[in-house]
Design a protein around this motif. Structure first.
Motif, PDB file in Angstrom:
ATOM      1  N   ASN A  86      -3.594  23.694   4.963  1.00  0.00           N
ATOM      2  CA  ASN A  86      -4.444  23.823   3.557  1.00  0.00           C
ATOM      3  C   ASN A  86      -5.991  24.266   2.929  1.00  0.00           C
ATOM      4  O   ASN A  86      -5.936  25.474   2.263  1.00  0.00           O
ATOM      5  CB  ASN A  86      -4.928  22.050   2.873  1.00  0.00           C
ATOM      6  CG  ASN A  86      -5.530  21.384   1.344  1.00  0.00           C
ATOM      7  OD1 ASN A  86      -4.944  22.936   0.880  1.00  0.00           O
ATOM      8  ND2 ASN A  86      -6.209  20.010   1.772  1.00  0.00           N
ATOM      9  N   GLU A  89      -4.441  27.925   3.113  1.00  0.00           N
ATOM     10  CA  GLU A  89      -4.257  28.536   1.642  1.00  0.00           C
ATOM     11  C   GLU A  89      -5.871  28.656   0.519  1.00  0.00           C
ATOM     12  O   GLU A  89      -5.538  29.189   0.281  1.00  0.00           O
ATOM     13  CB  GLU A  89      -3.289  26.782   0.847  1.00  0.00           C
ATOM     14  CG  GLU A  89      -1.769  27.383   1.729  1.00  0.00           C
ATOM     15  CD  GLU A  89      -1.422  25.754   0.884  1.00  0.00           C
ATOM     16  OE1 GLU A  89       0.125  25.589   1.021  1.00  0.00           O
ATOM     17  OE2 GLU A  89      -1.473  25.023   0.238  1.00  0.00           O
ATOM     18  N   ILE A 112     -18.473  28.088   5.206  1.00  0.00           N
ATOM     19  CA  ILE A 112     -19.086  27.640   3.805  1.00  0.00           C
ATOM     20  C   ILE A 112     -17.504  26.833   3.066  1.00  0.00           C
ATOM     21  O   ILE A 112     -17.703  25.512   3.275  1.00  0.00           O
ATOM     22  CB  ILE A 112     -19.721  28.153   2.776  1.00  0.00           C
ATOM     23  CG1 ILE A 112     -20.751  28.646   3.316  1.00  0.00           C
ATOM     24  CG2 ILE A 112     -20.066  27.337   1.343  1.00  0.00           C
ATOM     25  CD1 ILE A 112     -22.014  29.584   2.158  1.00  0.00           C
ATOM     26  N   GLU A 116     -17.074  22.621   2.690  1.00  0.00           N
ATOM     27  CA  GLU A 116     -17.022  21.945   2.109  1.00  0.00           C
ATOM     28  C   GLU A 116     -15.384  20.801   2.068  1.00  0.00           C
ATOM     29  O   GLU A 116     -15.259  19.752   2.016  1.00  0.00           O
ATOM     30  CB  GLU A 116     -16.086  22.415   0.874  1.00  0.00           C
ATOM     31  CG  GLU A 116     -17.629  23.307   0.090  1.00  0.00           C
ATOM     32  CD  GLU A 116     -18.333  22.615  -0.383  1.00  0.00           C
ATOM     33  OE1 GLU A 116     -18.053  21.332  -1.000  1.00  0.00           O
ATOM     34  OE2 GLU A 116     -19.786  22.574  -0.347  1.00  0.00           O
ATOM     35  N   VAL A 124     -13.424  15.642   4.087  1.00  0.00           N
ATOM     36  CA  VAL A 124     -14.324  14.739   3.017  1.00  0.00           C
ATOM     37  C   VAL A 124     -13.826  15.386   1.773  1.00  0.00           C
ATOM     38  O   VAL A 124     -13.220  15.005   0.296  1.00  0.00           O
ATOM     39  CB  VAL A 124     -15.788  15.468   3.110  1.00  0.00           C
ATOM     40  CG1 VAL A 124     -16.091  13.800   4.125  1.00  0.00           C
ATOM     41  CG2 VAL A 124     -15.924  16.863   2.666  1.00  0.00           C
ATOM     42  N   GLU A 125     -12.806  16.317   1.382  1.00  0.00           N
ATOM     43  CA  GLU A 125     -11.958  17.307   0.129  1.00  0.00           C
ATOM     44  C   GLU A 125     -10.887  17.744   0.384  1.00  0.00           C
ATOM     45  O   GLU A 125     -10.654  18.926   1.586  1.00  0.00           O
ATOM     46  CB  GLU A 125     -13.369  18.235  -0.322  1.00  0.00           C
ATOM     47  CG  GLU A 125     -12.946  18.413  -1.603  1.00  0.00           C
ATOM     48  CD  GLU A 125     -12.399  17.413  -3.130  1.00  0.00           C
ATOM     49  OE1 GLU A 125     -11.102  17.271  -2.912  1.00  0.00           O
ATOM     50  OE2 GLU A 125     -13.555  16.333  -3.001  1.00  0.00           O
ATOM     51  N   THR A 126     -10.085  17.925   0.020  1.00  0.00           N
ATOM     52  CA  THR A 126      -8.815  18.728   0.089  1.00  0.00           C
ATOM     53  C   THR A 126      -8.300  19.082  -1.146  1.00  0.00           C
ATOM     54  O   THR A 126      -7.374  20.075  -1.234  1.00  0.00           O
ATOM     55  CB  THR A 126      -7.645  17.721   0.961  1.00  0.00           C
ATOM     56  OG1 THR A 126      -7.715  16.213  -0.106  1.00  0.00           O
ATOM     57  CG2 THR A 126      -7.967  17.578   2.514  1.00  0.00           C
ATOM     58  N   ASN A 127      -8.927  19.314  -2.109  1.00  0.00           N
ATOM     59  CA  ASN A 127      -8.214  19.653  -3.856  1.00  0.00           C
ATOM     60  C   ASN A 127      -9.087  21.278  -3.269  1.00  0.00           C
ATOM     61  O   ASN A 127     -10.605  21.560  -3.173  1.00  0.00           O
ATOM     62  CB  ASN A 127      -9.473  19.221  -4.848  1.00  0.00           C
ATOM     63  CG  ASN A 127      -9.174  19.170  -5.961  1.00  0.00           C
ATOM     64  OD1 ASN A 127      -8.841  20.662  -6.231  1.00  0.00           O
ATOM     65  ND2 ASN A 127      -9.306  18.382  -7.243  1.00  0.00           N
ATOM     66  N   THR A 129      -9.239  23.581  -5.936  1.00  0.00           N
ATOM     67  CA  THR A 129     -10.853  24.551  -6.126  1.00  0.00           C
ATOM     68  C   THR A 129     -11.706  23.507  -6.143  1.00  0.00           C
ATOM     69  O   THR A 129     -13.264  23.857  -6.236  1.00  0.00           O
ATOM     70  CB  THR A 129     -10.012  24.083  -8.213  1.00  0.00           C
ATOM     71  OG1 THR A 129      -9.639  22.059  -7.667  1.00  0.00           O
ATOM     72  CG2 THR A 129      -9.024  24.572  -8.768  1.00  0.00           C
ATOM     73  N   ARG A 130     -11.817  21.968  -5.510  1.00  0.00           N
ATOM     74  CA  ARG A 130     -12.884  21.885  -5.798  1.00  0.00           C
ATOM     75  C   ARG A 130     -13.982  22.233  -3.975  1.00  0.00           C
ATOM     76  O   ARG A 130     -15.131  22.524  -4.299  1.00  0.00           O
ATOM     77  CB  ARG A 130     -12.924  20.456  -6.113  1.00  0.00           C
ATOM     78  CG  ARG A 130     -12.724  18.963  -6.560  1.00  0.00           C
ATOM     79  CD  ARG A 130     -13.070  18.323  -6.629  1.00  0.00           C
ATOM     80  NE  ARG A 130     -13.011  17.658  -8.309  1.00  0.00           N
ATOM     81  CZ  ARG A 130     -13.163  15.867  -8.236  1.00  0.00           C
ATOM     82  NH1 ARG A 130     -13.875  15.856  -7.994  1.00  0.00           N
ATOM     83  NH2 ARG A 130     -13.140  15.453  -9.163  1.00  0.00           N
ATOM     84  N   PRO A 134     -18.354  25.316  -4.863  1.00  0.00           N
ATOM     85  CA  PRO A 134     -19.383  26.157  -4.867  1.00  0.00           C
ATOM     86  C   PRO A 134     -19.782  27.709  -4.286  1.00  0.00           C
ATOM     87  O   PRO A 134     -20.642  28.523  -4.775  1.00  0.00           O
ATOM     88  CB  PRO A 134     -19.833  25.253  -3.618  1.00  0.00           C
ATOM     89  CG  PRO A 134     -19.107  23.965  -3.884  1.00  0.00           C
ATOM     90  CD  PRO A 134     -17.585  24.472  -4.727  1.00  0.00           C
ATOM     91  N   ALA A 137     -19.900  29.548  -7.430  1.00  0.00           N
ATOM     92  CA  ALA A 137     -20.910  29.556  -8.229  1.00  0.00           C
ATOM     93  C   ALA A 137     -22.057  30.515  -7.304  1.00  0.00           C
ATOM     94  O   ALA A 137     -22.494  31.002  -7.719  1.00  0.00           O
ATOM     95  CB  ALA A 137     -21.054  28.189  -8.133  1.00  0.00           C
TER      96      ALA A 137
END
Lengths: 144, 1033
Positions: A86, A89, A112, A116, A124-127, A129-130, A134, A137
């Motif tokens: 992941n 990817e 960075i 995330e 903590v995050e595997t999505n 787009t999310r 940051p 941005a």
């Protein structure tokens, strides 16, 4: 729990290292060398998990680059194995066809992204787009 | 600057020290533009660890960024807070982070939750007060926020009891995830949020562990999860693995177990090596619950054992270790030793060799009956050989325990001296053979063991000349590779051997008495004296037991007296270092005003740590209870013989290896004696594979002996593990059933003997118990027969109240529900005059009229006795006619019923009655505790469980404290011990004797009340009643 994540190439050069548990600076180099040796010694048909000291290594090879994750006994090896994919990817999405050079030259961005995804050794995050939000941005603000 | 910082990161990554850039990283985070700032923060999180002093310089920057209007800046500040943040600075940022929990942007909320998680990890008591907010995060509409709150819950649920009620929510979340309710971008290879699923499954398995009712809630979703994960992708297998683990962790359900077992089968049989590994790991986990499962896969396991992959082999051995029993131990140990010989990884060796030693020492002494017939020699040789292998392979990597345990086994032996001697004899023989060969490569600890055994037991072996033994040992001394510690061992062995070659010894002693090592020199001197003086040798003890374990009184209870004296003399109570540290941190955090000018340091967090401190004081006194016993033990630091002796069974030795492995009822495994098989091979050479296959089958049969259904129950290995769950299924779970019975018994006991309780409950709260409340305790009625005219009958109910029910034919039923009329209780004080003489003098409450109808009136009154509370019921006849029989039925309508039941499970049976009392009528169950101020002080220090709270102060009179305390005293039967200035101390105790001490201080307009009691729930209840009493005032 994830103890560290390494990106090492076949020559044993570290491209990225992130420790989620305090390891002394002097000991890191020898640890990394051991880890790489352990992973390089393994053949294709052997499984991607290696016992290493009192924890386990999960490794995955992309071309000449190894991504190695050190985890504790109670972690689910296969889920970490897929987490690595992941991560790659996500890198691929950001750099569009990521290569070792991308990682070398934008070390900060890779970090960075990694921050995330993994925090304090937990996923903590595997999505995708999310994860990238940051950073994108940031890029936008830096451009303007 | 950014570029330079990235390069510094590179340097550090390659192992070069770049500490000079740390301060610049902090500066960059402080001053740079957005991208620079991010890199600065990143560098900080890479360079500095939690305790680094430079981190303090970052706090201000973080505070500023947290209040920034730029979302990206807030975001990075939160990220860095969640990565590295100084522990003592948490109070400074906590309110800001808390605010962010209700931020409109999901990413901010998510990061705030993660930052709080970090706080929880490093300083759990600082975030205690915001647990409710975690709950809000769990129900956040954004799945990302919810997912990050799971990390906190996974930590919290390690002590699951208080979170059982969340099970439903977790199940619902998992259902929604499975049902694809999440946005598509959460999918990974079209599997919805797989890592989230894994997290949830972990939480569920923690919740459902040993809890049937909770487990039942999740059966359905686990089933669905197993069903869903059929797609052929690694990540679904990862979920499946977690699911299987959960199924086997929670309370078992046959159907699910079956499915899970099938999944494991698929894993193990999979051609993909990674899956095979995972399958083995799952199997290792599962065989603890159901050893039979290993049988189904025995052939696969055998194959894995010979697998070329090191990791697979290692995992298989782990699995075998778990299924070891008395019958297959020889084979398994052999396999492990084979593996160890080919292995060169230090950690693996240490890990595995310990297990081999454990197995070897565990099984020999629990030999099954049927092995009686086998030659004892066989077993002895196996054990000693195995230990020899352990020592020579493990060598100096071994933990000190292993050789010690082995020597203790040899030294202490069993009941039968003959057998011990045989074992020792064999050890001596085998060591002599070893020593005759090459000894230079042997590890030191093996040499030490050998020399000890030879010194102790060489005399058992008559055929060997002592000179020979001495010669071998002295030879060892000459070797350069032998360490000086080992030399000492050898020398002391030489000392023990009775008549030696005096000249040889003398030479030796001479040469060693000039040694550098003082210990060695001393030994040599002793040896010389011994060998020269034959008289001295006569006194020599025959057997010197040198292995012993002394018991240490770790509680230091012998110091208790000293401590209490010191405390009485006004010394500050001891605080453990970590607590002092914490308080220090607390102080520091409070002192740093400049940082918190914009945000008040949260008071609640301080009071929480404060509150914890007193509990620790009582640790030593808590331990002193068993100090007498402990010190007695400590006094005689002898061998612990009992345990071992019993283990050293007199019967049975292990069978020979494979060839004569006991006949197994393994249908698949064709067991053939090896000789026969060989003969068959000689006659007609079989094709290679089939022989191999047979070998494997044979191996299988020897490995899986004792796991089969029909075979005799494995004697030690698995009997320790819980019995297979399949069999257990039809019966209720053991623990739950036992608790069930205990509940029942307590229930009945409470019914039979606690009538008093129930009637009190009723009696004390007539107006509070509405008839509509649920009633479960329909309690045994109490009946009395009244005869005579207008005669008041007092019903004295004691603890042995009989439960028989005497109901007259024409009884008048007076229902207490008529109280609902709310007529003011008519206090008829004259009734008390009618009390029997022995009860008259007791303090009593007002007589309350319970109910009345034209013919009968009922009133009651409570009498306070030291050991019990009596309820007196007055029944008066209001008519002129004679009433022959009166049946009084007391029904308990208890509105706290639910609460009581819940708490009941937590507490011991004997607490039952007390609990009910406390829940509802505490005010009548305790007595004033009359103590002096000094006694109070001592008692105070010895009590744990404390509660602090501010109460209302009654201010209507001149001395508010005294007024308030007196009000409490009247209302709650407390004893006011002393009032000193603005502080007052009050005491009371329960019927059962448990004291509760109250310490009150006037704090502005409030009364700061601090309660302590040995009983965990008591302070809370007293507090509750105090509040009520004051509110009523």
């Amino acid at each position: 729990m994830i103890k560290f994540l390494l990106m090492v190439n076949k020559q044993g050069q570290t491209r990225l290292s992130r420790y989620y548990e305090q390891v002394e600076l002097g000991k890191r180099a020898s640890l990394e060398a051991d880890v790489v040796r352990g992973c390089l010694a393994r053949r294709k048909e052997e499984c991607s998990f290696v016992e290493f000291k009192d924890y386990k290594l999960v490794y995955r090879q992309y071309a000449a680059l190894f991504i190695v994750v050190g985890i504790t006994e109670n972690e689910n090896e296969l889920s970490i194995y897929e987490l690595v994919h992941n991560f790659v990817e996500v890198l691929d999405k950001y750099f569009s066809r990521v290569s070792e050079l991308d990682i070398m030259f934008s070390l900060d961005k890779v970090h960075i992204i990694l921050d995330e995804m993994i925090l304090n050794g937990h996923i903590v995050e595997t999505n995708k787009t999310r994860i990238l939000a940051p950073l994108l941005a940031l890029d936008k603000m830096a451009e303007s | 600057m950014r570029e330079i910082m990235v390069r510094a990161m590179y340097c550090e990554m390659l192992g070069y020290d770049a500490s000079f850039t740390y301060i610049h990283a902090i500066k960059l985070a402080q001053q740079g533009g957005v991208l620079e700032k991010r890199v600065g923060y990143l560098a900080v999180s890479l360079f500095l660890n939690e305790g680094h002093e430079l981190l303090l310089l970052l706090v201000n920057t973080v505070l500023k960024d947290l209040q920034s209007t730029n979302l990206i800046e807030v975001c990075m500040a939160l990220t860095v807070v969640a990565q590295v943040f100084p522990k003592d600075m948490i109070p400074a940022v906590l309110p800001l982070v808390e605010d962010k929990l209700s931020h409109p942007k999901e990413i901010i909320r998510r990061k705030a939750v993660l930052a709080l998680y970090k706080f929880y990890l490093i300083a759990p008591n600082q975030v205690q007060h915001i647990h409710a907010k975690f709950c809000k995060a769990l129900s956040d509409k954004d799945p990302g926020v919810m997912a990050s709150s799971l990390h906190i819950y996974l930590q919290l649920i390690r002590s699951p009891d208080s979170y059982k009620d969340l099970t439903g929510s977790f199940v619902t979340i998992l259902k929604q995830v499975l049902g694809g309710k999440l946005p598509v971008d959460f999918n990974y290879h079209s599997v919805p949020a797989p890592w989230l699923q894994i997290q949830l499954l972990r939480i569920l398995s923690l919740l459902g562990k040993e809890d049937q009712s909770t487990s039942e809630l999740m059966y359905e979703v686990l089933d669905e999860s197993l069903r869903r994960a059929e797609m052929n992708h690694n990540i679904t297998y990862a979920i499946l693995y977690e699911c299987v683990k959960a199924v086997y962790t929670i309370h078992p359900k046959a159907e699910l177990l079956e499915k899970a077992a099938r999944c494991i089968g698929n894993f193990v049989l999979s051609p993909k090596i990674n899956l095979k590994y995972l399958g083995l790991k799952a199997l290792t986990y599962v065989v603890q619950h159901d050893a039979k499962l290993a049988l189904q896969h025995q052939m696969t396991i055998i194959e894995c054992l010979d697998h070329s992959d090191f990791t697979i082999k290692r995992e298989t051995l782990e699995l075998l270790f778990r299924i070891t029993n008395a019958q297959n131990v020889t084979v398994i140990v052999e396999k492990m030793l084979d593996f160890l010989r080919s292995c060169n990884d230090e950690h693996t060796i240490i890990h595995l060799i310990g297990k081999v030693a454990e197995l070897a020492e565990k099984y020999p002494f629990n030999k099954p009956e049927f092995m009686n017939t086998l030659l004892p020699m066989k077993y002895n040789s196996w054990f000693i050989q195995t230990m020899n292998d352990v020592f020579s392979i493990g060598g100096d990597l071994l933990q000190q325990d292993d050789p010690n345990n082995f020597l203790r086994l040899l030294a202490e032996g069993s009941e039968s001296k003959e057998e011990d001697d045989q074992l020792r004899l064999y050890a001596v023989e085998s060591y002599l053979t070893v020593l005759k060969g090459h000894t230079s490569h042997l590890p030191q600890c093996f040499l030490q063991v050998m020399s000890w055994v030879l010194g102790e037991y060489a005399h058992l072996q008559e055929s060997v000349d002592r000179r020979e033994v001495i010669r071998l040992l002295t030879q060892l001394l000459d070797q350069r590779s032998v360490s000086s510690e080992t030399r000492v061992w050898i020398l002391s062995a030489l000392t023990k051997i009775p008549e030696g070659q005096t000249d040889l010894i003398l030479d030796l002693a001479e040469s060693l008495s000039s040694s550098q090592d003082t210990v060695l020199r001393q030994q040599a001197q002793e040896l010389r004296h011994l060998s020269q003086d034959s008289q001295l040798r006569e006194f020599k003890p025959v057997a010197v037991v040198c292995v012993f374990s002394s018991q240490v009184d770790s509680s230091l209870s012998f110091l208790d007296g000293f401590v209490s004296e010191a405390l009485a003399a006004g010394a500050a109570p001891y605080k453990p270092p970590h607590q002092r540290q914490e308080e220090l941190c607390e102080d520091r955090a409070l002192n740093l005003e400049p940082y918190s000018f914009s945000l008040p340091v949260s008071l609640s967090s301080c009071s929480i740590t404060d509150r914890q401190s007193p509990t620790l004081l009582s640790v030593s006194s808590g331990l002193s209870g068993n100090s007498a016993e402990l010190s007695q033990k400590a006094g005689s630091s002898t061998l612990i013989l009992e345990g071992v002796k019993r283990v050293w069974g007199k019967d049975g030795y292990l069978p020979q290896k494979e060839a004569t492995a006991p006949p197994v009822d393994e249908p698949s495994a064709a067991v053939q004696p090896a000789s026969q098989q060989e003969a068959a091979e000689r006659i007609e050479p079989r094709p290679e594979p089939s022989t191999q296959n047979q070998d494997k089958q044979q191996l299988a049969s020897s490995l899986f002996v004792g796991l089969g259904v029909g075979s005799s129950v494995s004697l030690l290995g698995k009997s320790e593990a819980p019995p297979p769950r399949f069999r257990k299924k039809p019966r209720p779970h053991e623990s739950s059933s036992s608790s069930g019975t205990s509940k029942r018994s307590s229930d009945s006991s409470s019914r039979s003997s606690r009538n008093t309780t129930d009637s009190f409950l009723y009696g004390s709260f007539p107006e509070e118990e509405p008839a509509t409340s649920i009633s479960t305790f329909d309690h045994t009625p109490k009946s009395t027969t009244a005869n005579g005219l207008s005669q008041n009958k007092d019903t004295k109910e004691d603890r042995h109240a009989n439960t028989s029910q005497i109901l007259g034919g024409d009884m008048v039923i007076v229902r207490p529900s008529t109280i609902q009329d709310k007529h003011p209780p008519s206090v008829s004080s004259d009734l008390t005059a009618l009390l029997p003489a022995d009860l008259k003098d007791l303090p009593h409450s007002d007589v309350i009229s319970l109910t009345s109808d034209p013919s009968l009136s009922l009133s009651s009154c409570r009498l306070f006795r030291d050991e019990a509370l009596l309820l007196v019921i007055f029944i008066s006849n209001c008519t002129e006619t004679v009433i022959k029989d009166v049946a009084v039925q007391l029904t308990l309508k208890h509105k706290h019923q639910q609460m009581t039941l819940k708490n009941f499970f937590l507490l011991q049976v004997f607490e039952f009655m007390r609990l009910i009392l406390m829940n509802s009528i505490l005010s009548v169950t305790h007595r004033p505790l009359v103590v002096t101020t000094e006694e109070y002080g001592k008692l105070w220090l010895s009590l744990s469980h404390d509660v602090k709270q501010n109460l209302k102060l009654l201010t209507d009179a001149g001395d508010p404290l005294r007024t308030t305390l007196n009000a409490l005293k009247d209302a709650l039967q407390l004893h006011v011990v002393d009032i000193i200035g603005s502080e007052g101390i009050v005491a009371c105790r329960l019927l059962s004797g448990a004291p509760c001490l109250l310490h009150c201080r006037v704090n502005g307009a409030a009364l700061a009340m601090w309660l302590r009691s040995p009983h965990p729930a008591l302070p809370d209840f007293i507090l509750y009643h105090c509040q009520r009493a004051l509110a009523h005032h």
